[in-house]
Design an enzyme around this catalytic site. Sequence first.
Site, mmCIF file in Angstrom:
data_model
loop_
_atom_site.group_PDB
_atom_site.id
_atom_site.type_symbol
_atom_site.label_atom_id
_atom_site.label_comp_id
_atom_site.label_asym_id
_atom_site.label_seq_id
_atom_site.Cartn_x
_atom_site.Cartn_y
_atom_site.Cartn_z
ATOM 1 N N GLU A 60 -45.937 42.546 -25.005
ATOM 2 C CA GLU A 60 -45.301 41.909 -26.162
ATOM 3 C C GLU A 60 -45.709 42.566 -27.480
ATOM 4 O O GLU A 60 -44.905 42.646 -28.404
ATOM 5 C CB GLU A 60 -45.609 40.406 -26.188
ATOM 6 C CG GLU A 60 -44.761 39.572 -25.228
ATOM 7 C CD GLU A 60 -45.218 39.631 -23.775
ATOM 8 O OE1 GLU A 60 -46.306 40.184 -23.505
ATOM 9 O OE2 GLU A 60 -44.485 39.129 -22.901
ATOM 10 N N HIS A 129 -43.312 27.328 -20.748
ATOM 11 C CA HIS A 129 -41.879 27.625 -20.846
ATOM 12 C C HIS A 129 -41.201 26.541 -21.671
ATOM 13 O O HIS A 129 -40.052 26.193 -21.420
ATOM 14 C CB HIS A 129 -41.234 27.707 -19.455
ATOM 15 C CG HIS A 129 -41.886 28.700 -18.556
ATOM 16 N ND1 HIS A 129 -42.969 28.393 -17.761
ATOM 17 C CD2 HIS A 129 -41.631 30.014 -18.342
ATOM 18 C CE1 HIS A 129 -43.343 29.472 -17.094
ATOM 19 N NE2 HIS A 129 -42.558 30.465 -17.431
#
Lengths: 326, 345
Positions: A60, A129
Amino acid sequence: MPQLTLVEAVNLALKEEMTRDPRVVVLGQDVGRKGGVFGVTRGLRREFGELRVLDAPIAEIGIAGVAIGAALAGLRPVAEFQFADYIHPAFDQIANEAATISYRSNGVWQCPVVFRAPCGAGVHGGLYHSQSVEAYYGHVPGLTVIVPSGPAEAKGLLKRAIRDPNPVVFFEHKGSYRREREEVPEGETLLPIGQARIDRQGDDVSAITYGIGVHWARQAAAALEADGVSVEILDLRTVHPFDREAVARSVQKTNRALIVHEANKTLGVGAEIAAFLAEELFDSLDAPVGRVAARDCHVPYAEAQERAIIPNAAQVVEAIRRTMAY
Amino acid sequence: MAATVEAATVETATMAATNDAGPLSGEEISLLQGWYRTMLLARAVDELMWIVGAQGKAHFILTSRGHEAAQVASAAALRAGHDYIFTYYRSMAAALQVGVAPEDVFRSVLAKRDDPFAGGRQLPNHFSVRRLRLPAGSSSVATHLPHAAGAGYAARVLGEDTVSVAYFGDGATAKGDFHEALTFAGIWKLPVVFFCENNGLAISVPVELESPAPIHLKGAGYGMPGVRVDGCDPLAVYRAMQEAVTRARRGDGPSLIEAEVVRLVAHSNADDQTVYRTPDELAAAQARDPLPRLRRRLLGAGVAEAALATWESEVRARAEAALSTAEASPDPDAADARKYLYAEA
Ligand SMILES: Cc1ncc(C[n+]2csc(CCOP(=O)(O)OP(=O)(O)O)c2C)c(N)n1
Ligand SMILES: [Mg+2]
């Protein structure tokens, strides 16, 4: 006009922008071969090739940093983070690098990157999530943070964000991805950054919200109609920097305000808006400013627990009743 | 893939070095003469910066002393204005080599309004020149390595033969940004040179506590050649850099260069290096100072002592004039403190 879901609207925005401008590229995990874990980039690799729709490694910092470097060298990158929960390693690149480039180069260098990520709970994704992380980015000068509420909004705002010279963090609520279809204009319909939108006109109370909060506010407004309460819904769209004038206009009309968001309450976007109202519109308020937000917790997987943490339309109804009764 | 890694290992083994005593070609002598002058200028500007700092006219002073040969000779292998250069706070000599003006270095040291890098907003030695494709750097260690990979990616997308280079220290190789940048660049064979200036220290922490293996060996893990050079030997640096740049421009992908340099003074004017470096260590570093070494080499190659002395005084005067020019610039307007937070379309 096609009837599209939010996923399809974002896909169309990307496709149109990539067709219009060869400098627009997309990079992120699984965006190429698979078309994204939510299908947002489906079909793009076939059309634009593996370099412009780049399957990035699970890195990331690298995704954000490569996008920034590519922007400095002339591209218009759209960096996708698979989930907002996994954008955290890139915070340094976004907040310390992208957000500061214009400022610390005397306005000479610009960083036109869109950092996109699906956010939000309600899909039983558990702690990793489900997060809503917009407030972290809202604390950073130089960044623009956008959370669209529906398909047409998402398309028009994303197209504008891609053309903006500044770094934009763009969160799409995954619970809204396929919830509804609506008419989405094709082609050059761009929506402005930094401007809120009246989603529904009303007289008695302003529900100031964004993203999935607009959905809850609509349900609440419909339910409260029977009680004769007229709710105005203000969709901020850009949560940072937010549209102070629009917030002021609405509250000056209704004299009551409720702020609704899914993210945690403490130090959230709502805290800033409430402070703004207290500082600037104290004389216009007939009741204390209310807030509906998550209960300052991680998002649990078990359904009953998730429901206990994340707000919903019923809570908005209840909060508006309290505000009206004051 | 296996073949790439093998090739990388082989290249790693060849430590580029030149013999100071060896004969120099005419071309080499002329390159070295030019670099010597830039190195002298960097040294003179650096020394003046520290004086300005000691006088209280500037708050924060960094240094490139001891890194000049590595920076100047590597930057000389680039196409200035065409290749992207991602510098760090130690890169002053590299910046001068590609065309940054010493006046502007001093304007930034003194936080002047006309500091073209940042208008006085950013610390000294954070260069930014659009015309030179030298993007503004932050102060964070290693964050610019993924940017260099990104510029390499842009070159691929745009079909340009641009190479990008990132300059950084040995401590920077411990950071995740290093790993992710080399991962990206290695996978996509991006035209990038990762140029590590290993001075053996990250402020006070020795390189052994930053990297568990010699830095140049790390290249192999990312499918790219890793080369170690004597960073105080400009010709050795130049050759290694030329090879890496050529390889990148050809489309064969990135390289990692480890240039062994010395840090001659403290990390910054806020640091007291005698706390963690012994007098012997400091003397050993001084003995490797690339400037007297290059001077001896030029003398040995037949350059006249008088010519060297002339350059030395010319460069000193040039640096002093640059400082005076910068001192005459106005200070920034406090009202501009929030200017440029957002770019205008
Ligand atoms: C991410 C980050 N952590 C810490 C610092 C503070 N810091 C500045 S320079 C430095 C040492 C860097 O050492 P190295 O990479 O070897 O470069 P050198 O200064 O030796 O050239 C540190 C820890 C920083 N600037 N950025
Ligand atoms: Mg070091």
